[in-house]
Design an enzyme around this catalytic site. Sequence first.
Site, PDB file in Angstrom:
ATOM      1  N   SER A 117       0.848  -1.190   0.000  1.00 18.33           N
ATOM      2  CA  SER A 117       0.000   0.000   0.000  1.00 18.33           C
ATOM      3  C   SER A 117       0.889   1.247   0.000  1.00 18.33           C
ATOM      4  CB  SER A 117      -0.952  -0.055   1.204  1.00 18.33           C
ATOM      5  OG  SER A 117      -2.030   0.841   1.048  1.00 18.33           O
ATOM      6  N   HIS A 251      -7.731  -5.790   0.343  1.00 19.58           N
ATOM      7  CA  HIS A 251      -6.515  -4.972   0.380  1.00 19.58           C
ATOM      8  C   HIS A 251      -5.419  -5.612   1.224  1.00 19.58           C
ATOM      9  CE1 HIS A 251      -4.553  -1.118  -0.359  1.00 19.58           C
ATOM     10  NE2 HIS A 251      -4.207  -1.049   0.907  1.00 19.58           N
TER      11      HIS A 251
END
Length: 281
Positions: A117, A251
């Site tokens: 990320s 995610h």
Amino acid sequence: MSVLEDSILKDGPLRGGTRGDGAGERPDGTVWFRTVKRCAAPRVRLLCFPHAGGAASFFRDWAGAVPDDVEVVAVRYPGREDRLFDEPPASLEEMGGLVADACGPFLDVPLALFGHSMGASVAYETALRLRRSGAPAPTALFVSARTAPGQEFPRPFTYTEVSELLEHVESLGGTGRDALRDPDVLDLVLPSLRGDYHLVGRYRGAVEEALRLPVVAYFGTGDPHAGREVVAHWSSVTSGGFSLRAFDGDHFYLREHRDALLADLFGRLERVGRGGPGTAV
């Protein structure tokens, strides 16, 4: 968790010194790194960059899935864990420069970078600055669940209410969601979380020059923010070969698929090591 590290939820923040597994602060005393898995004579060293709101302890459970001849080190961002009172940098570009400047002790063996990320952007900026400094280039760059540089326009930090920020964080998936509602834990992590989101919102990430190293991009098939089309644009940052790999999940797919992810990553590193620069990943 999506933002809170296991050290906060289970064991308390990691402090200076070492743990019984050989992990701990680097012996050279740098504040930027924590050893996840030590190796006396590593064939390669993997430097890991956490997500927004995350910390070095996010990678603490990777040690058991790492080959014997690989050392794993995690980046310690300012403003959390045992750097709680350290001033954060003004941008992700500056963060990458500071990490690159501190990488000198790691360049005795091939160095690979992995970022998840926000950490993918910091890893990319670190690779750029290592190249500009004339230091040995990283063996490979592994990026995960992140928009590619030049594809995400700068945007203001919009989560003015804590509830809005927490709603976004929880939408990313992961574990520890109940802990986000604990006022004591939230007070501990909210400043770094807000600070990281400000940095991400201001990040430009223009691709001004191509890296000359293999880049591998990972993503979760159920990630609403960084799916295949988004992550595939990382191919534009390098002339050294690009690969894309999907995992089931959101995610934070890498929690559920840790072993498979690391098997893929280290398998690619081994091929690059055998073939030298320019080897397909």
